[in-house]
Design an enzyme around this catalytic site. Structure first.
Site, PDB file in Angstrom:
ATOM      1  N   TRP A  99       0.835  -1.216   0.000  1.00 14.60           N
ATOM      2  CA  TRP A  99       0.000   0.000   0.000  1.00 14.60           C
ATOM      3  C   TRP A  99       0.859   1.251   0.000  1.00 14.60           C
ATOM      4  CZ3 TRP A  99      -4.328  -1.273  -1.857  1.00 14.60           C
ATOM      5  CH2 TRP A  99      -4.962  -2.457  -1.478  1.00 14.60           C
ATOM      6  N   ASP A 166      -1.759   6.870   6.157  1.00 13.74           N
ATOM      7  CA  ASP A 166      -2.793   5.931   5.724  1.00 13.74           C
ATOM      8  C   ASP A 166      -3.087   5.049   6.937  1.00 13.74           C
ATOM      9  OD1 ASP A 166      -4.300   3.835   4.745  1.00 13.74           O
ATOM     10  OD2 ASP A 166      -2.926   3.307   3.110  1.00 13.74           O
ATOM     11  N   LYS A 190     -12.101  -1.752   6.791  1.00 15.43           N
ATOM     12  CA  LYS A 190     -11.317  -2.625   7.673  1.00 15.43           C
ATOM     13  C   LYS A 190     -11.778  -2.514   9.128  1.00 15.43           C
ATOM     14  CE  LYS A 190      -8.627  -3.369   4.068  1.00 15.43           C
ATOM     15  NZ  LYS A 190      -7.634  -2.415   3.608  1.00 15.43           N
TER      16      LYS A 190
HETATM   17  C1  PLP Z   1      -7.091  -1.972   2.207  1.00 16.37           C
HETATM   18  C2  PLP Z   1      -6.063  -0.914   2.261  1.00 16.37           C
HETATM   19  C3  PLP Z   1      -5.975   0.088   1.284  1.00 16.37           C
HETATM   20  C4  PLP Z   1      -6.879   0.127   0.065  1.00 16.37           C
HETATM   21  O1  PLP Z   1      -8.100   0.643   0.393  1.00 16.37           O
HETATM   22  P1  PLP Z   1      -9.231   0.890  -0.712  1.00 16.37           P
HETATM   23  O2  PLP Z   1     -10.290   1.559   0.104  1.00 16.37           O
HETATM   24  O3  PLP Z   1      -9.633  -0.429  -1.259  1.00 16.37           O
HETATM   25  O4  PLP Z   1      -8.668   1.779  -1.759  1.00 16.37           O
HETATM   26  C5  PLP Z   1      -5.016   1.066   1.436  1.00 16.37           C
HETATM   27  N1  PLP Z   1      -4.182   1.065   2.492  1.00 16.37           N
HETATM   28  C6  PLP Z   1      -4.224   0.117   3.447  1.00 16.37           C
HETATM   29  C7  PLP Z   1      -3.277   0.172   4.595  1.00 16.37           C
HETATM   30  C8  PLP Z   1      -5.170  -0.912   3.355  1.00 16.37           C
HETATM   31  O5  PLP Z   1      -5.224  -1.855   4.299  1.00 16.37           O
END
Ligand code: PLP
Length: 355
Positions: A99, A166, A190
Site C-alpha cells: 500500500w 494511511d 477494515k
Molecule cells: C485496504 C487498504 C488500502 C486500500 O483501500 P481501498 O479503500 O480499497 O482503496 C489502502 N491502504 C491500506 C493500509 C489498506 O489496508
C-alpha cells in the site's frame, strides 16, 4: 456451525452496526422510507453526517483546526489526492509494503517523491527506523498498519514536515495524538464501516498552498466547504460508520478499545510463540495488533494445508495469509470478539496435540 470472522477486509463489523444499518435500510428513523431512498440533503441524513463527524472528533480528541470528511474513492484515491493537494515539488514516503508503494507511485506523478527508507529487502517484516526525513519535503507519508505483512507503527512519530498517514486498517484502534498529523485517511472497510466510504481527517491550514489547478472533486476544499455533501456521498456506509462510532463510545472509547486489542493480540502471539508447529513472521516490536501473521515452523512446513483445512472445519474464516507472505493471517480488528481469538488458539493447541 459458528463462524469466526478473521477476514482482512472487508471484515467483521460490530453486530450493532449491521443490525442498525439493516433496520435503517428497511425504515429510516421511522419515516416509512428506506435510508436508500431519501435525499442526502434531508434533515434526517444531515443529522447522521453531523453526529458521525462529532463522534470522530470526540473519540480521537481531534483538536480545533481539523476537519473530518467522508468521501468516495477509497484509500486508493487518497494516494492521488494527497500529492495533488499538498505536494508542490517534493514529498517523502516510508516504504513499508504494497500500500505504501501504491501511494508513492501516485506521488511520483506530481514531482520528486523520495523513499526515505524501505524494508522491502526483508519482505517488509519490520518497520524501518533511524531514517531522516528531508526538511524540504512538503510532507512525510507513512502507512501506520501494514495489513498484508502484519507490521504496525505503534506511536505517533515526530516529523519536521506535515505527517500524512494511511490508517485504513488501524484507525480507532487506540487513542492517538492527532495534532502530530497533517492528514489521516483510510478506507472504512477494515475497522469502521461497509466498503464505499473513505474518512479523511485534515488540518485545514495545509490547504491552498500548491500552485497547480485541482479538479473540483479532487480538491479537499470543495468537500470541506460543503461538509462532505458537495455531491451525493455514500449514504449507507456513512450510516454504518455512525453506528460503529456509537458502539465505540458506548464501550468506553479508545482507551478501552486499545486494552481489548492488546489482550486479543497477546493471546494469539503468545500461542504462536509457545506452539512448536508455528512461528511469527515479523519483528516482535513491530507486530500489528490488527493483522497477526504466522507460518508453520520449518520442521512442520508440510502441515500448512492440513492446518488450514482443520481450522476451516472449526469455523475459522479468512485466515489464509496474503499470497506475498504465505501461511496464515488472522485479522483481529476492533469488532472481533475475544472469544474468536480463544477459539483460534484452541484450534492451534488441538492441532499441535495431533502432531
Ligand atoms: C485496504 C487498504 C488500502 C486500500 O483501500 P481501498 O479503500 O480499497 O482503496 C489502502 N491502504 C491500506 C493500509 C489498506 O489496508
Amino acid at each position: 456451525m459458528k463462524k469466526y470472522n478473521f477476514n482482512p477486509g472487508p471484515s467483521i463489523l460490530p453486530q450493532s452496526t449491521i443490525e442498525q444499518t439493516a433496520q435503517a435500510i428497511l425504515d429510516f428513523n421511522g419515516i416509512g422510507l428506506s435510508l436508500m431512498e431519501i435525499s442526502h440533503r434531508s434533515k434526517d441524513f444531515q443529522a447522521v453526517v453531523n453526529e458521525a463527524v462529532d463522534l470522530f472528533k470526540e473519540l480521537l480528541s481531534i483538536p480545533d483546526g481539523y476537519s473530518v470528511l467522508f468521501l468516495g474513492g477509497g484509500a486508493s484515491l487518497q494516494f492521488c489526492m494527497v500529492p495533488y493537494n499538498l505536494m508542490e515539488k517534493k514529498s517523502a514516503y516510508l516504504n513499508t509494503g504494497v500500500w505504501a508503494n501504491k501511494a508513492l507511485k501516485e506521488a511520483k506523478l506530481f514531482g520528486e517523491a523520495v523513499e526515505v527508507a524501505s524494508s522491502k529487502e526483508a519482505n517488509y517484516t519490520y518497520i524501518p527506523k533511524n531514517y531522516s526525513i528531508p526538511v524540504d519535503a512538503d510532507y512525510f507519508h507513512i502507512t501506520t498498519n501494514n495489513t498484508i505483512y502484519g507490521t504496525e507503527i505503534h506511536t505517533d512519530i515526530d516529523s519536521p514536515v506535515p505527517l500524512i498517514a494511511d490508517m485504513s486498517s488501524d484507525i480507532l484502534s487506540r487513542p492517538m495524538d492527532v495534532s502530530k498529523y497533517g492528514l489521516i485517511y483510510g478506507g472504512a472497510q477494515k475497522n469502521l464501516a461497509p466498503a464505499g466510504v473513505t474518512f479523511v481527517i485534515i488540518k485545514e491550514a495545509l490547504l491552498g498552498k500548491v500552485s497547480r489547478p485541482i479538479p473540483t472533486m479532487l480538491d479537499y476544499r470543495t468537500h470541506l466547504k460543503e461538509g462532505s455533501l458537495f455531491n451525493t456521498p455514500p449514504v449507507v456506509p456513512i450510516y454504518g460508520a455512525l453506528q460503529t462510532l456509537r458502539w465505540l463510545k458506548s464501550l468506553g472509547g479508545l482507551k478501552v478499545m486499545e486494552k481489548m486489542n492488546l489482550e486479543k493480540a497477546a493471546l494469539l502471539y503468545d500461542e504462536i510463540e509457545r506452539n512448536k508447529l508455528f512461528k511469527g513472521t515479523v519483528a516482535v516490536e513491530d507486530r500489528s495488533l490488527m493483522n497477526i501473521c504466522f507460518v508453520m515452523d520449518e520442521a512442520y512446513k508440510e502441515l500448512e494445508e492440513e492446518f488450514y483445512k482443520f481450522a476451516s472445519e472449526r469455523g475459522m474464516i479468512g485466515i489464509k495469509g496474503h499470497r506475498s507472505v504465505g501461511g496464515f493471517r488472522a485479522s483481529t480488528y476492533n469488532a472481533l470478539p475475544k472469544e474468536s481469538v480463544i477459539a483460534l488458539v484452541d484450534c492451534m493447541k488441538e492441532f499441535e496435540k495431533k502432531h
